[in-house]
Write a protein that holds these residues in place. Structure first.
Motif, PDB file in Angstrom:
ATOM      1  N   UNK A   8     -10.738   5.288   8.563  1.00 21.87           N
ATOM      2  CA  UNK A   8      -9.668   4.388   8.145  1.00 21.87           C
ATOM      3  C   UNK A   8      -8.264   4.927   8.272  1.00 21.87           C
ATOM      4  N   UNK A   9      -8.111   6.167   8.681  1.00 18.84           N
ATOM      5  CA  UNK A   9      -6.763   6.695   8.858  1.00 18.84           C
ATOM      6  C   UNK A   9      -6.071   6.068  10.052  1.00 18.84           C
ATOM      7  N   UNK A  10      -4.795   6.404  10.210  1.00 20.14           N
ATOM      8  CA  UNK A  10      -4.053   5.881  11.347  1.00 20.14           C
ATOM      9  C   UNK A  10      -2.567   6.020  11.167  1.00 20.14           C
ATOM     10  N   UNK A  11      -1.844   5.311  12.016  1.00 19.37           N
ATOM     11  CA  UNK A  11      -0.385   5.313  11.999  1.00 19.37           C
ATOM     12  C   UNK A  11       0.111   3.993  11.423  1.00 19.37           C
ATOM     13  N   UNK A  14       6.567   2.739   7.303  1.00 20.79           N
ATOM     14  CA  UNK A  14       6.940   2.817   5.885  1.00 20.79           C
ATOM     15  C   UNK A  14       6.808   1.441   5.236  1.00 20.79           C
ATOM     16  N   UNK A  15       6.175   1.438   4.050  1.00 17.36           N
ATOM     17  CA  UNK A  15       5.940   0.190   3.335  1.00 17.36           C
ATOM     18  C   UNK A  15       4.627  -0.481   3.668  1.00 17.36           C
ATOM     19  N   UNK A  16       3.945   0.022   4.662  1.00 14.94           N
ATOM     20  CA  UNK A  16       2.674  -0.571   5.069  1.00 14.94           C
ATOM     21  C   UNK A  16       1.511  -0.119   4.211  1.00 14.94           C
ATOM     22  N   UNK A  17       0.324  -0.554   4.602  1.00 13.34           N
ATOM     23  CA  UNK A  17      -0.896  -0.264   3.839  1.00 13.34           C
ATOM     24  C   UNK A  17      -1.989   0.261   4.760  1.00 13.34           C
ATOM     25  N   UNK A  18      -2.847   1.081   4.186  1.00 14.44           N
ATOM     26  CA  UNK A  18      -4.061   1.546   4.847  1.00 14.44           C
ATOM     27  C   UNK A  18      -5.149   1.646   3.800  1.00 14.44           C
ATOM     28  N   UNK A  19      -6.391   1.493   4.245  1.00 16.52           N
ATOM     29  CA  UNK A  19      -7.539   1.689   3.356  1.00 16.52           C
ATOM     30  C   UNK A  19      -8.437   2.738   3.976  1.00 16.52           C
ATOM     31  N   UNK A  77     -20.096   4.707  -1.604  1.00 15.59           N
ATOM     32  CA  UNK A  77     -18.808   4.759  -0.920  1.00 15.59           C
ATOM     33  C   UNK A  77     -17.675   5.055  -1.892  1.00 15.59           C
ATOM     34  N   UNK A  78     -16.623   5.623  -1.348  1.00 13.87           N
ATOM     35  CA  UNK A  78     -15.406   5.882  -2.109  1.00 13.87           C
ATOM     36  C   UNK A  78     -14.237   5.475  -1.225  1.00 13.87           C
ATOM     37  N   UNK A  79     -13.498   4.465  -1.628  1.00 13.04           N
ATOM     38  CA  UNK A  79     -12.366   3.978  -0.859  1.00 13.04           C
ATOM     39  C   UNK A  79     -11.056   4.372  -1.525  1.00 13.04           C
ATOM     40  N   UNK A  80     -10.009   4.419  -0.710  1.00 15.24           N
ATOM     41  CA  UNK A  80      -8.672   4.644  -1.231  1.00 15.24           C
ATOM     42  C   UNK A  80      -7.753   3.601  -0.598  1.00 15.24           C
ATOM     43  N   UNK A  81      -7.351   2.627  -1.391  1.00 19.35           N
ATOM     44  CA  UNK A  81      -6.414   1.612  -0.924  1.00 19.35           C
ATOM     45  C   UNK A  81      -5.011   2.153  -1.136  1.00 19.35           C
ATOM     46  N   UNK A  82      -4.263   2.262  -0.036  1.00 20.27           N
ATOM     47  CA  UNK A  82      -2.923   2.843  -0.102  1.00 20.27           C
ATOM     48  C   UNK A  82      -1.906   1.784   0.290  1.00 20.27           C
ATOM     49  N   UNK A  83      -1.037   1.439  -0.641  1.00 16.17           N
ATOM     50  CA  UNK A  83       0.010   0.454  -0.403  1.00 16.17           C
ATOM     51  C   UNK A  83       1.379   1.109  -0.515  1.00 16.17           C
TER      52      UNK A  83
END
Length: 120
Positions: A8-11, A14-19, A77-83
């Motif tokens: 789930x990583x990536x580019x 700023x201000x965006x989201x990734x999970x 599973x272990x998720x990390x929602x990043x906003x």
């Protein structure tokens, strides 16, 4: 054999989201603390968030209100929602599991890591 595999990583801007997602296999115990760590170039690895399957999770101060850790013992599973991502969130992110407390886990097993890059 115990194993943790992140994805789930990536580019992102700023201000965006990734999970991020971490899939666990083998004898990852339901009593283990599972957590997300990150390591930026030239810096030490730091704990970002951690959780047991019960109770309130732990969050490092700089991510409170922006990141959410989600643990699903049924799915392993272990998720990390990043906003609201910031350039300072740029790092390699690692999933880990082991004994200890949510504030001070003692990782027994690590994933291989997934890169998160936040552009300004």
């Amino acid at each position: 054999q115990e194993q943790l595999v992140e994805s789930g990583g990536g580019l992102v801007q700023t201000g965006g989201s990734l999970r991020l997602s971490c899939a666990a296999s083998g004898s990852i115990f339901s009593s283990d603390v599972m957590g997300w760590y990150r390591q930026a170039p030239g810096k030490e690895r730091e704990l970002v968030a951690a959780a047991r399957w019960w109770g309130t999770p732990y969050y490092e101060d700089s991510v409170k209100g922006r990141f959410t850790i989600i643990r699903d013992n049924a799915k392993n599973t272990l998720d990390l929602q990043m906003n609201s991502l910031k350039p300072e969130d740029t790092a390699m992110y690692y999933c880990a599991a082991g004994p200890g407390t949510i504030q001070a886990p003692i990782p027994r097993i690590w994933g291989q890591g997934t890169q998160v890059t936040v552009s300004s």
